[in-house]
Design an enzyme around this catalytic site. Structure first.
Site, PDB file in Angstrom:
ATOM      1  N   GLY A   1       0.819  -1.208   0.000  1.00  0.00           N
ATOM      2  CA  GLY A   1       0.000   0.000   0.000  1.00  0.00           C
ATOM      3  C   GLY A   1       0.849   1.251   0.000  1.00  0.00           C
ATOM      4  O   GLY A   1       0.554   2.236   0.678  1.00  0.00           O
ATOM      5  N   ALA A   2       1.918   1.218  -0.794  1.00  0.00           N
ATOM      6  CA  ALA A   2       2.927   2.285  -0.732  1.00  0.00           C
ATOM      7  C   ALA A   2       2.811   3.302  -1.850  1.00  0.00           C
ATOM      8  O   ALA A   2       3.688   4.149  -2.011  1.00  0.00           O
ATOM      9  CB  ALA A   2       4.325   1.668  -0.763  1.00  0.00           C
TER      10      ALA A   2
ATOM     11  N   ILE B   1      -0.221   6.926   3.910  1.00  0.00           N
ATOM     12  CA  ILE B   1       0.852   6.767   4.891  1.00  0.00           C
ATOM     13  C   ILE B   1       1.949   5.841   4.382  1.00  0.00           C
ATOM     14  O   ILE B   1       3.095   5.957   4.809  1.00  0.00           O
ATOM     15  CB  ILE B   1       0.319   6.302   6.251  1.00  0.00           C
ATOM     16  CG1 ILE B   1      -0.135   4.848   6.205  1.00  0.00           C
ATOM     17  CG2 ILE B   1      -0.786   7.206   6.767  1.00  0.00           C
ATOM     18  CD1 ILE B   1      -0.363   4.262   7.576  1.00  0.00           C
ATOM     19  N   GLY B   2       1.610   4.928   3.473  1.00  0.00           N
ATOM     20  CA  GLY B   2       2.636   4.049   2.923  1.00  0.00           C
ATOM     21  C   GLY B   2       3.684   4.829   2.156  1.00  0.00           C
ATOM     22  O   GLY B   2       4.892   4.643   2.355  1.00  0.00           O
TER      23      GLY B   2
ATOM     24  N   TYR C   1     -15.039  -3.554   7.810  1.00  0.00           N
ATOM     25  CA  TYR C   1     -13.732  -2.927   7.978  1.00  0.00           C
ATOM     26  C   TYR C   1     -13.249  -3.069   9.417  1.00  0.00           C
ATOM     27  O   TYR C   1     -12.078  -3.386   9.659  1.00  0.00           O
ATOM     28  CB  TYR C   1     -13.806  -1.451   7.574  1.00  0.00           C
ATOM     29  CG  TYR C   1     -12.483  -0.738   7.665  1.00  0.00           C
ATOM     30  CD1 TYR C   1     -11.451  -1.042   6.787  1.00  0.00           C
ATOM     31  CD2 TYR C   1     -12.257   0.233   8.639  1.00  0.00           C
ATOM     32  CE1 TYR C   1     -10.217  -0.399   6.867  1.00  0.00           C
ATOM     33  CE2 TYR C   1     -11.040   0.883   8.734  1.00  0.00           C
ATOM     34  CZ  TYR C   1     -10.020   0.564   7.843  1.00  0.00           C
ATOM     35  OH  TYR C   1      -8.805   1.203   7.936  1.00  0.00           O
TER      36      TYR C   1
END
Length: 291
Positions: free
Chosen positions: A10-11, A15-16, A157
């Site tokens: 998830g980069a 935040i990744g 979630y």
């Protein structure tokens, strides 16, 4: 610290990407994992780092990613399981699993187990991006992990984020004596595109001027991940714990249920046709409609 090999899923943004920038500035060897080719490639070009693509809604891609990472990086000091998100209506993936459950829990669980030989040999830190949603919405029913009878975007979630914490606890219990240290953390409520295409009421916080009052920047959220990556387990932070604002925190009561953590691990391994004790794959029977 410097010179760690840090794999971040998830980069491609949020935040990744923020943590990747911070860690690159600290001279860590960052490896980016993203779903979007253009976005992931752009961050990689900016930082001069390698990247790989995988959509966690497709477990075949996760398996290919694990094989590529194991072949390319003989040492992985940190695996940051950061990819995830909240979905809209209940959707079943091509693998037969509810999408929220798969993307947030099953896929990182699979990636971690397939990389266990490399991770244990590296005495790695395995980090999960969890959320306060686990405490607010998470109520895992081991007999209905995919919310077939009680679905809402928030509950699915919250359950998935609770699963991230339970996975952390059980990973620590099973593999800490083999060198692995694990932690889960809430990065804060970060101003991203989170929930923007769902029916969750959270979209009103993330898509309106309220975001300026209630949310922090991705850079601030990324600092929580960077703190764990740069920290020393047993000194800076304790393996098996959940953190908020760089301090141990409580989540839902179920997050401390050791029996539930073991059940979730074993059930997840069974759904993926994996041995609960390692990456052996006797068969690939990923298609399941049940929990």
């Amino acid at each position: 610290m410097g010179e760690q090999t840090v794999v971040i899923t998830g980069a491609s943004d949020g935040i990744g990407a923020a943590a990747a920038r911070q860690l690159t500035a600290k001279h860590e060897r960052v490896v980016l994992i993203g779903r979007s080719a253009p976005k992931t490639a752009a961050v990689a070009a900016e930082l001069g780092t390698p990247y790989h693509l995988a959509d966690f809604a497709d477990l075949a891609q996760v398996r290919e990613l694990a094989a590529t990472l194991a072949a390319t990086y003989p040492r992985i000091d940190v695996l940051a399981n950061n990819a995830g998100g909240i979905m809209n209506t209940r959707e079943v993936t091509k693998d037969g699993f509810e999408k929220t459950f798969q993307v947030n829990h099953l896929a990182p669980f699979l990636l971690t187990l397939l990389l266990l030989p490399t991770l244990t040999a590296s005495s790695a830190k395995v980090l999960q991006t969890a959320s306060v949603a686990a405490k607010k919405f998470g109520r895992i029913d081991i007999g209905d992990l995919q919310n077939e009878t009680n679905y809402s975007p928030n509950k699915a979630y919250g359950d998935a984020k609770l699963a991230n914490i339970l996975f952390t606890r059980e990973l620590h219990r099973r593999y800490h004596d083999q060198g692995i240290s694990a932690a889960a953390f809430h990065p804060g409520n970060v101003a991203t595109n989170f929930a923007s295409d769902t029916t969750s009421w959270l979209r009103f916080v993330y898509r309106t001027p309220l975001r300026r009052l209630a949310l922090i920047t991705p850079d601030k959220g990324g600092q929580a991940l960077t703190w764990l990556v740069e920290g020393t387990p047993g000194t800076t932070w304790q393996s098996g714990e959940y953190y908020e604002r760089n301090k141990p925190a409580t989540s839902a009561p179920e997050a401390d249920d050791a029996a539930l953590a073991r059940q979730l691990w074993d059930r997840s391994a069974a759904l993926l046709a994996l041995s609960p004790s390692g990456p052996d794959e006797p068969s690939r029977t990923d298609r399941h409609s049940g929990p």
